[in-house]
Scaffold this motif. Structure first.
Motif, PDB file in Angstrom:
ATOM      1  N   LEU A  81       0.835  -1.197   0.000  1.00 36.49           N
ATOM      2  CA  LEU A  81       0.000   0.000   0.000  1.00 36.49           C
ATOM      3  C   LEU A  81       0.871   1.248   0.000  1.00 36.49           C
ATOM      4  CD1 LEU A  81      -2.543  -0.933   2.822  1.00 36.49           C
ATOM      5  CD2 LEU A  81      -3.152  -0.574   0.413  1.00 36.49           C
ATOM      6  N   GLU A  82       0.300   2.351  -0.431  1.00 29.25           N
ATOM      7  CA  GLU A  82       0.981   3.632  -0.369  1.00 29.25           C
ATOM      8  C   GLU A  82       0.140   4.610   0.440  1.00 29.25           C
ATOM      9  OE1 GLU A  82       2.946   6.648  -3.626  1.00 29.25           O
ATOM     10  OE2 GLU A  82       3.480   4.549  -3.483  1.00 29.25           O
TER      11      GLU A  82
ATOM     12  N   SER B 186      -6.352   6.493   9.328  1.00 26.77           N
ATOM     13  CA  SER B 186      -7.102   5.625   8.414  1.00 26.77           C
ATOM     14  C   SER B 186      -6.455   4.250   8.325  1.00 26.77           C
ATOM     15  CB  SER B 186      -7.160   6.260   7.020  1.00 26.77           C
ATOM     16  OG  SER B 186      -7.846   7.490   7.048  1.00 26.77           O
ATOM     17  N   LEU B 187      -5.127   4.205   8.305  1.00 26.55           N
ATOM     18  CA  LEU B 187      -4.432   2.916   8.269  1.00 26.55           C
ATOM     19  C   LEU B 187      -4.719   2.134   9.545  1.00 26.55           C
ATOM     20  CD1 LEU B 187      -2.362   1.104   6.733  1.00 26.55           C
ATOM     21  CD2 LEU B 187      -0.588   2.184   8.136  1.00 26.55           C
TER      22      LEU B 187
ATOM     23  N   PRO C  36      -4.676   1.477  -9.109  1.00 26.71           N
ATOM     24  CA  PRO C  36      -5.477   2.508  -8.447  1.00 26.71           C
ATOM     25  C   PRO C  36      -6.593   1.862  -7.621  1.00 26.71           C
ATOM     26  CG  PRO C  36      -6.078   2.358 -10.764  1.00 26.71           C
ATOM     27  CD  PRO C  36      -4.941   1.397 -10.554  1.00 26.71           C
ATOM     28  N   GLY C  37      -6.647   2.185  -6.337  1.00 27.51           N
ATOM     29  CA  GLY C  37      -7.729   1.667  -5.510  1.00 27.51           C
ATOM     30  C   GLY C  37      -9.058   2.274  -5.923  1.00 27.51           C
ATOM     31  N   PRO C  38     -10.171   1.687  -5.485  1.00 31.15           N
ATOM     32  CA  PRO C  38     -11.492   2.214  -5.858  1.00 31.15           C
ATOM     33  C   PRO C  38     -11.663   3.652  -5.403  1.00 31.15           C
ATOM     34  CG  PRO C  38     -11.668   0.650  -4.040  1.00 31.15           C
ATOM     35  CD  PRO C  38     -10.267   0.557  -4.544  1.00 31.15           C
TER      36      PRO C  38
ATOM     37  N   GLY D 292      -9.364   6.251  -0.463  1.00 32.15           N
ATOM     38  CA  GLY D 292      -9.268   5.986   0.962  1.00 32.15           C
ATOM     39  C   GLY D 292      -8.729   4.594   1.234  1.00 32.15           C
ATOM     40  N   ILE D 293      -7.947   4.474   2.297  1.00 22.78           N
ATOM     41  CA  ILE D 293      -7.360   3.181   2.641  1.00 22.78           C
ATOM     42  C   ILE D 293      -8.434   2.163   2.966  1.00 22.78           C
ATOM     43  CG2 ILE D 293      -5.872   1.980   4.294  1.00 22.78           C
ATOM     44  CD1 ILE D 293      -4.294   4.606   4.540  1.00 22.78           C
TER      45      ILE D 293
END
Length: 291
Positions: free
Chosen positions: A23-24, A32-33, A207-209, A274-275
């Protein structure tokens, strides 16, 4: 080097395409993490970006928090944004001492001219600071869609040069690509990378959602191809920009087509939406595919 320290099971093929993902995050994403941590496997690599305007203390605190949550911090170093050798080595020593950092990711950075003595990531490697600090692995950028100021051949030459420099200093190289929407470009780039004899592990940027408009803004900022035909492969229509989009089609393609000819490959998620949304999407994808 036959054994790579980035992931304990890197030498074998993953059970599913999302196994061993990374993850970045930014320094501002720690809360959030922490909230998403129960859904993230222990030892997951978490890259901490080097954004302009951030205090060094915030980046160090983020790396410490990543380690405390049971993940592997991988701080970024942006060469042209580092104002002095003291600033560089102070930050490096701080993340090693306080967060047990063993791997770092290097970029040149956006400024056209350096703010200090380092013009590019090669200058950071050649400083000798990383091996002196006990760093085990160095990540460098990969550009399947090309680079804005280098030719295709220059990109390959730079990768070869950096990998040779990293290995000559007793560290392991890792390539992390920019995110993209077109699996065909990435697969072709991987095939050429391996045909050139580059065996370094690769993390493919995903790319995450996120909201479609947000994804397009990031694509424009990062110089990522986002034509109508490319976005259609990803599942986005330029005639309907409302709502969100996830990387289902992209990850499905990699799941179906990545093979031994592509070498050691894992996914690297950029959580633009968002994570929590990203790790929930990964967990749901794994459930749906029995991973």
């Amino acid at each position: 080097m036959s054994k790579h320290p980035i992931h304990p099971n890197w030498e074998r093929a993953p059970v599913g395409v999302t196994e061993g993902y990374s993850l970045e995050i930014t320094a501002k994403d720690i809360d959030s993490l922490r909230d998403a941590a129960p859904l993230i496997a222990a030892d997951t690599p978490v890259a901490v970006t080097f954004l302009p305007g951030e205090e060094q203390a915030a980046r160090v605190a983020a790396a410490v928090a990543v380690r405390a949550l049971g993940f592997e911090p991988m701080p970024h170093f942006s060469a042209r944004r580092i104002s002095s050798s003291d600033e560089f080595e102070d930050y490096l020593q701080a993340v090693v001492r306080n967060a047990g950092v063993q791997r770092c990711f290097l970029v040149a950075g956006d400024p056209p001219e350096p703010e200090g003595p380092y013009f590019d990531s090669s200058a950071l490697i050649e400083s000798g600071a990383f091996e002196r600090a006990g760093i085990k692995a160095i990540g460098i950028g990969g550009h399947p869609e090309g680079h804005p100021v280098m030719s295709k051949e220059q990109c390959w030459e730079v990768i070869d040069k950096k990998i040779a420099a990293i290995e000559s200093r007793g560290m392991a190289p890792l390539i992390v690509t920019q995110f993209g929407f077109d699996p065909d470009i990435v697969l072709a780039w991987l095939e050429e990378l391996r045909s050139r004899g580059v065996e370094a592990p690769v993390r493919i940027g995903i790319p995450g959602p996120a909201g479609i408009k947000r994804l397009l803004r990031y694509a424009k900022y990062c110089g990522v191809g986002a034509s109508a035909s490319v976005l259609a492969k990803y599942g986005i229509s330029l005639t309907r920009l409302m709502g969100s989009a996830g990387p289902d089609k992209l990850v499905d393609r990699f799941s179906a087509e990545l093979g031994s000819e592509h070498g050691r490959v894992r996914l690297h998620f950029y959580p633009f939406g968002g994570i929590d949304k990203t790790v929930e999407w990964i967990a749901d994808y794994n459930r749906r595919h029995d991973i």
